[in-house]
Design an enzyme around this catalytic site. Structure first.
Site, mmCIF file in Angstrom:
data_model
loop_
_atom_site.group_PDB
_atom_site.id
_atom_site.type_symbol
_atom_site.label_atom_id
_atom_site.label_comp_id
_atom_site.label_asym_id
_atom_site.label_seq_id
_atom_site.Cartn_x
_atom_site.Cartn_y
_atom_site.Cartn_z
ATOM 1 N N GLU A 7 0.825 -1.215 0.000
ATOM 2 C CA GLU A 7 0.000 0.000 0.000
ATOM 3 C C GLU A 7 0.854 1.259 0.000
ATOM 4 O O GLU A 7 0.444 2.298 -0.513
ATOM 5 C CB GLU A 7 -0.919 0.009 1.233
ATOM 6 N N HIS A 37 8.219 -26.588 0.292
ATOM 7 C CA HIS A 37 7.561 -27.708 -0.376
ATOM 8 C C HIS A 37 6.390 -27.227 -1.236
ATOM 9 O O HIS A 37 5.516 -28.003 -1.576
ATOM 10 C CB HIS A 37 7.088 -28.715 0.672
ATOM 11 N N LYS A 83 -13.270 1.746 -2.031
ATOM 12 C CA LYS A 83 -14.238 1.999 -0.942
ATOM 13 C C LYS A 83 -15.421 2.802 -1.480
ATOM 14 O O LYS A 83 -16.572 2.486 -1.200
ATOM 15 C CB LYS A 83 -13.575 2.787 0.203
HETATM 16 O O1 PA5 Z 1 -3.243 1.634 5.842
HETATM 17 C C1 PA5 Z 1 -4.365 2.090 5.696
HETATM 18 O O2 PA5 Z 1 -4.610 3.286 5.843
HETATM 19 C C2 PA5 Z 1 -5.541 1.194 5.350
HETATM 20 O O3 PA5 Z 1 -5.177 -0.100 5.055
HETATM 21 C C3 PA5 Z 1 -6.525 1.160 6.514
HETATM 22 O O4 PA5 Z 1 -5.903 0.641 7.640
HETATM 23 C C4 PA5 Z 1 -7.753 0.336 6.182
HETATM 24 O O5 PA5 Z 1 -8.307 0.720 4.955
HETATM 25 C C5 PA5 Z 1 -8.804 0.514 7.271
HETATM 26 O O6 PA5 Z 1 -9.123 1.865 7.428
HETATM 27 P P1 PA5 Z 1 -9.768 2.420 8.748
HETATM 28 O O7 PA5 Z 1 -8.812 2.294 9.870
HETATM 29 O O8 PA5 Z 1 -10.078 3.850 8.449
HETATM 30 O O9 PA5 Z 1 -11.007 1.624 8.984
#
Ligand code: PA5
Length: 469
Positions: A292, A321, A435
């Site tokens: 990410e 394996h 989202k």
């Molecule tokens: O790293 C990030 O920002 C995302 O992966 C969030 O953790 C994830 O989308 C969840 O978001 P939130 O904490 O707003 O529910």
């Protein structure tokens, strides 16, 4: 006092593994860029989305409150359920796996010390049903974790749990819910204040995937008896090692340089291979952090790029394996990172028992501790022999301090690598896109979602001929 974690890059280097390795000259030539990346990360320390760099230093009060809350939870509840997804779940799961018994939930209560832990990071309808089959809401505490306070997965779980709790315990439901969210934005904070839930804050400058060392991860850890001060001390120790610009002193900067060069040279895949079940979920946590943060299509100066390195989660020796054949003979597009444990918390001797078959008899009198390391070395050698890049991060033992070091190490590597790539390491527009689209599909009415719904109609219609069955 725990030992510093060790980074061994021998098998990354061309003078060891041959032509497909990183040359010392390339590393040398990268020095100015690495210095710049280091300075850029240091300059923004504690600012913008780099609040996570302050976490080892600025949480005295919150740690004391977490410990007090954890003590209450341990006393009052039999189960502790984390409702969260992405950065709100992967860290808590990785740290629990690393620092608690491998069959924690199955242990009798006296041996466990804390309540059973469930981390519910999906909305598979069967999953919620299954959870409700194994917990008693009347003796369960739910920690709703969402920084944005509006993530559909987590908030839908919250609504289900709220309903279940009200039916099970009536007005007492408020005692069963703890909110962990942003203090300044989102809907969960509004709900928490209205309901009077105990609430912990995710600092504004700490993004989901960098949030393990704030209340997101620390509360669940403390509830399960993990030494959260040790975690933060470990992170602090790593932060100190990352202060300077000399790559031979700063392991995260060296690692960032190597990963950056490997990407430039076509290694588009980063395989994380812990040789320890306790570190298995570190791969999941790392996968999100790496993917990410670095998977971006534009640089900070607006140049169109498509950068990033695909993380792959594996486990040694299990995946020897399963995937090793590909790693040794497939495309030259990977870097393997072994996580090695020097001293396991258990010793498992292999008894004698079959003396007439040499290949089995020779195992008798040795131990699983020896065998797992021999297998790791075997894998490392097989990769070396086929000229593949690998590196080894060694933890003297898996404890709160070394795990804190490891978490902070990868966070720093990610920040430096993002700076080298000149991208915004801390945003996730691709995730936001999905989202919004999901809310549009669900029929949510707002200007943004209505527009998205319209936009989605412009996608070419599916052709029946492309669908079989
Ligand atoms: O790293 C990030 O920002 C995302 O992966 C969030 O953790 C994830 O989308 C969840 O978001 P939130 O904490 O707003 O529910």
């Amino acid at each position: 006092m725990s030992q510093p974690i060790k980074l061994d890059i021998n098998n990354m280097m061309a003078d060891i593994i041959g032509a497909r390795g990183i040359t010392p000259t390339a590393l040398e030539e990268l020095t100015p860029a690495l210095s710049k990346a280091h300075a850029a990360v240091q300059l923004k320390r504690g600012q913008g989305m780099q609040g996570w760099m302050d976490l080892p230093y600025n949480q005295d009060e919150v740690v004391a409150r977490i410990e007090a809350t954890a003590a209450r939870v341990r006393e009052q509840f039999d189960a502790f359920v984390v409702l969260g997804i992405g950065g709100s779940a992967l860290g808590p799961a990785a740290v629990h796996q690393a620092l608690c018994h491998l069959h924690y939930n199955e242990l009798p209560k006296e041996k466990r010390g804390g309540p059973r832990l469930y981390i519910e990071d999906n909305i598979d309808p069967e999953r919620m049903a299954a959870l409700l089959d194994v917990i008693d809401p009347a003796t369960t505490c739910f920690n709703v974790i969402t920084k944005s306070g509006g993530t559909a997965e987590t908030m839908s779980q919250y609504l289900i749990v709220l309903d279940v709790l009200k039916k099970a315990v009536g007005d007492d439901y408020k005692r069963h819910i703890i909110a962990t969210t942003s203090q300044s934005r989102g809907f969960l904070i509004q709900i928490a204040q209205r309901e009077g839930y105990e609430t912990f804050y995710i600092p504004d400058g700490v993004g989901g995937r960098f949030s393990e060392l704030c209340p997101v991860g620390l509360l669940a850890a403390a509830v399960c008896g993990i030494d959260i001060r040790g975690l933060l001390e470990g992170a602090k120790a790593m932060d100190q090692r990352c202060k300077g610009q000399d790559i031979w002193e700063n392991p995260a900067l060296l690692e960032a340089g190597l990963m950056y060069l490997s990407m430039k040279w076509g290694a588009n895949i980063s395989v994380m291979m812990p040789y320890a079940d306790s570190l298995k979920l570190m791969s999941d946590w790392y996968a999100q952090l790496w993917a990410e943060s670095l998977g971006k299509n534009v640089t900070l100066s607006g140049e169109r790029v498509n950068v990033g390195q695909t993380p792959v989660k594996t486990l040694g020796v299990t995946d020897q394996h399963s995937q090793l054949q590909l790693y040794t003979e497939g495309p030259y597009d990977k870097v393997l990172t072994f996580l090695k444990v020097e001293n396991f918390r258990a010793t498992t001797p292999i008894p004698h028992g079959v003396e007439d078959i040499d290949t089995i008899a020779f195992l008798g009198g040795k131990s699983h501790n020896q065998l797992i390391e021999a297998e790791r070395q075997g894998t490392e050698y097989a990769l070396y022999r086929s000229g593949r890049m690998s590196q080894t991060i060694t933890l003297d033992q898996v404890d709160a301090h070394t795990v804190g070091q490891l978490l902070y190490f990868f966070e720093m590597v990610t920040a430096y690598t993002g700076a080298l790539l000149n991208i915004d390491t801390f945003n996730q527009p691709g995730v936001e896109e999905s989202k919004v689209a999901a809310y549009a599909v669900m029929g949510y009415e707002s200007e943004k979602h209505n527009a998205k719904r319209e936009e989605m109609k412009t996608k070419p219609a599916s052709k029946a001929s492309y669908i079989l069955g």
